[in-house]
Scaffold this active site. Structure first.
Site, PDB file in Angstrom:
ATOM      1  N   ASP A 163     -16.297 -44.394  47.370  1.00 62.35           N
ATOM      2  CA  ASP A 163     -16.965 -43.463  48.281  1.00 62.35           C
ATOM      3  C   ASP A 163     -17.954 -44.152  49.219  1.00 62.35           C
ATOM      4  O   ASP A 163     -18.321 -43.600  50.243  1.00 62.35           O
ATOM      5  CB  ASP A 163     -17.668 -42.357  47.477  1.00 62.35           C
ATOM      6  CG  ASP A 163     -18.597 -42.940  46.408  1.00 62.35           C
ATOM      7  OD1 ASP A 163     -19.688 -43.399  46.764  1.00 62.35           O
ATOM      8  OD2 ASP A 163     -18.224 -42.954  45.223  1.00 62.35           O
ATOM      9  N   GLU A 211     -11.831 -51.773  45.444  1.00 64.17           N
ATOM     10  CA  GLU A 211     -11.528 -50.370  45.102  1.00 64.17           C
ATOM     11  C   GLU A 211     -10.007 -50.236  45.035  1.00 64.17           C
ATOM     12  O   GLU A 211      -9.301 -50.693  45.919  1.00 64.17           O
ATOM     13  CB  GLU A 211     -12.121 -49.452  46.180  1.00 64.17           C
ATOM     14  CG  GLU A 211     -11.577 -48.030  46.213  1.00 64.17           C
ATOM     15  CD  GLU A 211     -11.816 -47.229  44.930  1.00 64.17           C
ATOM     16  OE1 GLU A 211     -12.955 -47.189  44.442  1.00 64.17           O
ATOM     17  OE2 GLU A 211     -10.832 -46.642  44.406  1.00 64.17           O
ATOM     18  N   ASP A 217      -6.890 -54.071  42.615  1.00 59.60           N
ATOM     19  CA  ASP A 217      -7.225 -53.805  41.223  1.00 59.60           C
ATOM     20  C   ASP A 217      -8.363 -54.725  40.776  1.00 59.60           C
ATOM     21  O   ASP A 217      -8.191 -55.944  40.700  1.00 59.60           O
ATOM     22  CB  ASP A 217      -5.964 -54.045  40.376  1.00 59.60           C
ATOM     23  CG  ASP A 217      -6.189 -53.717  38.908  1.00 59.60           C
ATOM     24  OD1 ASP A 217      -7.354 -53.504  38.508  1.00 59.60           O
ATOM     25  OD2 ASP A 217      -5.196 -53.684  38.169  1.00 59.60           O
ATOM     26  N   ASP A 247     -18.740 -49.301  39.314  1.00 56.32           N
ATOM     27  CA  ASP A 247     -18.989 -47.930  39.768  1.00 56.32           C
ATOM     28  C   ASP A 247     -17.676 -47.167  39.636  1.00 56.32           C
ATOM     29  O   ASP A 247     -16.979 -46.934  40.618  1.00 56.32           O
ATOM     30  CB  ASP A 247     -19.479 -47.978  41.222  1.00 56.32           C
ATOM     31  CG  ASP A 247     -19.790 -46.592  41.752  1.00 56.32           C
ATOM     32  OD1 ASP A 247     -19.787 -45.626  40.973  1.00 56.32           O
ATOM     33  OD2 ASP A 247     -20.032 -46.486  42.974  1.00 56.32           O
ATOM     34  N   PRO A 306      -7.171 -44.013  35.701  1.00 57.19           N
ATOM     35  CA  PRO A 306      -7.149 -45.303  36.398  1.00 57.19           C
ATOM     36  C   PRO A 306      -8.275 -46.260  35.989  1.00 57.19           C
ATOM     37  O   PRO A 306      -8.135 -47.469  36.121  1.00 57.19           O
ATOM     38  CB  PRO A 306      -7.270 -44.935  37.884  1.00 57.19           C
ATOM     39  CG  PRO A 306      -7.563 -43.485  37.954  1.00 57.19           C
ATOM     40  CD  PRO A 306      -7.227 -42.878  36.633  1.00 57.19           C
TER      41      PRO A 306
HETATM   42  N1  AG3 Z   1     -18.871 -42.489  39.187  1.00 57.43           N
HETATM   43  C1  AG3 Z   1     -19.227 -41.918  37.913  1.00 57.43           C
HETATM   44  C2  AG3 Z   1     -18.970 -40.475  37.818  1.00 57.43           C
HETATM   45  C3  AG3 Z   1     -18.867 -39.971  36.446  1.00 57.43           C
HETATM   46  C4  AG3 Z   1     -19.010 -38.513  36.437  1.00 57.43           C
HETATM   47  N2  AG3 Z   1     -18.325 -37.914  35.345  1.00 57.43           N
HETATM   48  C5  AG3 Z   1     -18.017 -36.612  35.283  1.00 57.43           C
HETATM   49  N3  AG3 Z   1     -18.357 -35.793  36.235  1.00 57.43           N
HETATM   50  N4  AG3 Z   1     -17.371 -36.151  34.250  1.00 57.43           N
HETATM   51  C6  AG3 Z   1     -19.420 -41.919  40.348  1.00 57.43           C
HETATM   52  C7  AG3 Z   1     -18.970 -42.587  41.594  1.00 57.43           C
HETATM   53  C8  AG3 Z   1     -20.002 -42.495  42.660  1.00 57.43           C
HETATM   54  N5  AG3 Z   1     -19.969 -43.625  43.511  1.00 57.43           N
END
Ligand code: AG3
Length: 281
Positions: free
Chosen positions: A88, A108, A139, A157, A164
């Site tokens: 994102d 990503e 990957d 992140d 995935p």
């Molecule tokens: N990554 C972790 C989000 C986890 C949320 N889990 C959930 N809603 N069950 C966030 C990516 C932001 N860059």
């Protein structure tokens, strides 16, 4: 007919978090996952991956400031940072504020996420505007294999540890990440929460321990739209523990205008409630 439309992320069979939706801006599928972007009344734009909230316009700053600034200001002299996931753009947006960095590399796996953020969520998609950010679509697991002392900080992140992202929580992956770190280096991974996902949280920490031994610590941040609102980050260090370190001079000189992270939070976020400490034993 009920003209209202509500979306719920289920946290368990009996509990969840619900948004009233103004509009569904996009629904799309890649070979990895389903993506939805919603416009909601209370939290602005919301990105879902496989039906789980990845970020909302209103509270994404907490997560992105905390996954970046804690390791960056704990490190003595970070130069090269690798982000795995983070499609994102929110994480690289925060990193780009650290103008002294030599390089910011992001790997990503799913270009659909990057495209959707750029299109609907410019407040995070703007992360890619910085020339320093080198985005690789690929990957992350393969990318780190065989890398030797190439990065000062690695930030994972990712989505939740199934689908995935599953491999991004494994012991083998963390061992490769450790090899990719220079002396004094840190890895930080988003590591779920101590209420609903205790199994996932502990699996991720225990796998990090397989590679870093007892050099793993946790810190917390308060994110209303993630399960339980209390979010955990796991931090593995090669040498000195991050929790005792803070580059005050660099922090003051950069003078970032942030909304969550500050010098007090840097210290306080490592303070853990008793039930979390017990879990980590
Ligand atoms: N990554 C972790 C989000 C986890 C949320 N889990 C959930 N809603 N069950 C966030 C990516 C932001 N860059």
């Amino acid at each position: 007919m009920n003209p209202e439309f509500w979306f719920t992320e289920k946290y368990s069979e009996n509990c969840g978090f619900t948004f009233k939706v103004k509009e569904v801006l996009e629904t799309n599928f890649s070979k990895f996952q389903r993506l939805d972007v919603l416009d909601t009344y209370d939290f602005g734009k919301v990105m879902l991956l496989d039906g789980l909230v990845m970020l909302t316009q209103r509270d994404e700053f907490v997560y992105h400031e905390m996954i970046t600034n804690v390791p960056l200001f704990a490190h003595k002299d970070p130069k090269d940072v690798l982000v795995i996931g983070g499609g994102d753009g929110g994480t690289v947006r925060e990193l780009a504020k650290h103008t002294y960095l030599n390089s910011i590399t992001e790997v990503e796996i799913d270009e659909m996420v990057v495209d959707a953020a750029k299109k609907h969520m410019p407040f995070v998609g703007c992360g890619y505007d910085s020339e320093k950010v080198n985005l690789i679509i690929g990957d992350g697991i393969e990318f780190v294999k065989g890398k030797k002392e190439a990065y000062d900080i690695v930030i994972i992140d990712s989505t939740d540890p199934f689908g995935p992202a599953e491999g991004l929580f494994s012991g083998e992956f963390y061992a490769n990440v450790r090899n990719a770190l220079r002396e004094g280096g840190f890895v930080v991974a988003q590591a779920e929460n101590p209420y609903y996902d205790t199994k996932w949280m502990m699996r991720s920490i225990n796998n990090m321990r397989k590679a870093f031994g007892d050099k793993v610590e946790c810190y917390l941040a308060y994110i209303p739209t993630y399960p339980s609102g209390m979010w955990n980050f796991a931090l593995g260090y090669k040498n000195e523990a991050a929790s005792g370190m803070f580059d005050k001079q660099r922090y003051e000189k950069l003078n970032l205008k942030l909304r969550y992270y500050n010098s007090e939070i840097h210290k306080a976020c490592f303070a853990l409630p008793e039930f979390v400490k017990d879990m980590l034993k």
